[in-house]
Write a protein that holds these residues in place. Structure first.
Motif, mmCIF file in Angstrom:
data_model
loop_
_atom_site.group_PDB
_atom_site.id
_atom_site.type_symbol
_atom_site.label_atom_id
_atom_site.label_comp_id
_atom_site.label_asym_id
_atom_site.label_seq_id
_atom_site.Cartn_x
_atom_site.Cartn_y
_atom_site.Cartn_z
ATOM 1 N N ASN A 1 -6.555 8.623 -14.431
ATOM 2 C CA ASN A 1 -7.815 7.888 -14.345
ATOM 3 C C ASN A 1 -7.793 6.922 -13.170
ATOM 4 N N VAL B 1 -2.706 5.860 -13.280
ATOM 5 C CA VAL B 1 -3.924 5.097 -12.964
ATOM 6 C C VAL B 1 -3.915 4.782 -11.471
ATOM 7 N N VAL C 1 1.173 3.474 -11.900
ATOM 8 C CA VAL C 1 -0.017 2.805 -11.361
ATOM 9 C C VAL C 1 0.133 2.730 -9.847
ATOM 10 N N LEU D 1 -6.582 1.950 -20.063
ATOM 11 C CA LEU D 1 -6.641 3.369 -19.668
ATOM 12 C C LEU D 1 -5.279 4.046 -19.765
ATOM 13 N N ALA D 2 -4.221 3.287 -19.497
ATOM 14 C CA ALA D 2 -2.865 3.854 -19.533
ATOM 15 C C ALA D 2 -2.349 4.018 -20.956
ATOM 16 N N VAL E 1 -6.790 -1.476 -16.642
ATOM 17 C CA VAL E 1 -5.709 -0.544 -16.306
ATOM 18 C C VAL E 1 -4.830 -0.297 -17.536
#
Ligand SMILES: NC(=O)c1ccc[n+]([C@@H]2O[C@H](COP(=O)([O-])OP(=O)(O)OC[C@H]3O[C@@H](n4cnc5c(N)ncnc54)[C@H](OP(=O)(O)O)[C@@H]3O)[C@@H](O)[C@H]2O)c1
Length: 254
Positions: free
Chosen positions: A181, A135, A89, A231-232, A228
């Motif tokens: 993403n 991300v 991230v 999405l991860a 987050v």
């Protein structure tokens, strides 16, 4: 829903406060282990200890993400000590201040660190048995160009450049088993953050922005963090190249 992140190895930059810290805490709550960094050691130590108390194995490193050598050493240390990297991230930003060096600073602390992080983490993410995930934390500032109160700033343009690179990676790296993403927060308020300061120092501007948010209030770091983590996670296994806006309806793009 079980997001399937127990035991995942997650790197988060800028995790000593605000959105980055909330992201690290949300991953820890899912049973993930973490590598976290920030410049100031003391707040970082406090944040890392809180993650340990939540049960996570934690690697912490004080560094400036603009320093390429330190950044590579951090990623490699995270992979060595956690046994690999499944999630990256990229959260740090040089901020939105309209200083004379704002363009160079945006390039140095936002653009190049993300470019380098993706490059340094790629072999580790490609080796992830879970499938790797990146991300990027961007901003709704990249998505609209309403006249800012103190004139044009580099912040939105820098974030737009990041969005483009993340979208390109999101279509390149799936061949190596890595999804990429973006999460774009709108105004997010927390104690010690920029919006808490604006509420104090520039209440007119704060109220003007708040009134433009259909949800009626600014967002909270944990509301960004949950997007987050989703999405991860394997729950988003077929999502790559997306830009998930978390803004209470602030930006009226389609
Ligand atoms: N807050 C919002 O309203 C908002 C809205 C949209 C998007 N965002 C985005 O969300 C992300 C996080 O924002 P935030 O408001 O939580 O930020 P913040 O309060 O500025 O926190 C940033 C974190 O990054 C660290 N950091 C800053 N510069 C660094 C550097 N050069 N090297 C290493 N670490 C560094 C900070 O610790 P040290 O200072 O100790 O280094 C801190 O842990 C940013 O990308 C921002 O653009 C924020």
């Amino acid at each position: 829903m079980d997001l399937g992140l127990a035991g995942a190895r997650v790197v988060v930059t800028g995790a000593s406060r605000g959105i980055g810290r909330a992201i690290a805490e949300a991953f820890a709550a899912e049973g993930a282990d973490l590598a976290v960094c920030a410049r100031s050691p003391e707040p970082l130590r406090e944040a890392a200890d809180a993650l340990r108390s939540a049960g996570a194995a934690v690697v912490e490193q004080a560094l400036d993400v603009a320093d390429a050598r330190s950044l590579r050493a951090f990623v490699d240390r995270a992979a060595a000590e956690l046994g690999g990297v499944d999630v990256l991230v990229s959260n740090v930003s040089g901020g939105s201040a309209a200083t004379p060096d704002q363009w160079e600073r945006g390039f140095g602390t936002d653009v190049m660190p993300f470019v380098r992080l993706a490059e340094y983490a790629e072999p580790h993410l490609a080796a992830s048995a879970r499938g790797g995930s990146i991300v990027l934390i961007s901003s709704t500032s990249a998505l609209h160009a309403a006249a800012p109160p103190s004139g044009p700033k580099a912040y939105g343009a820098v974030k737009a450049a990041l969005n483009h690179h993340a979208a390109a990676l999101g279509r390149t790296l799936p061949a190596k088993g890595i999804r990429v993403n973006t999460v774009s927060p709108g105004p997010i308020e927390f104690e010690g953050g920029g919006w808490a300061r604006r509420r104090e120092n520039d209440p007119g501007f704060y109220e003007d922005v708040r009134a433009r948010i259909p949800y009626g209030r600014l967002g909270r770091p944990e509301e960004v963090a949950r997007a987050v983590v989703f999405l991860a996670s394997p729950a988003a296994a077929y999502v790559t190249g997306a830009n998930l806006v978390v803004d209470g309806g602030f930006v009226d793009r389609v």
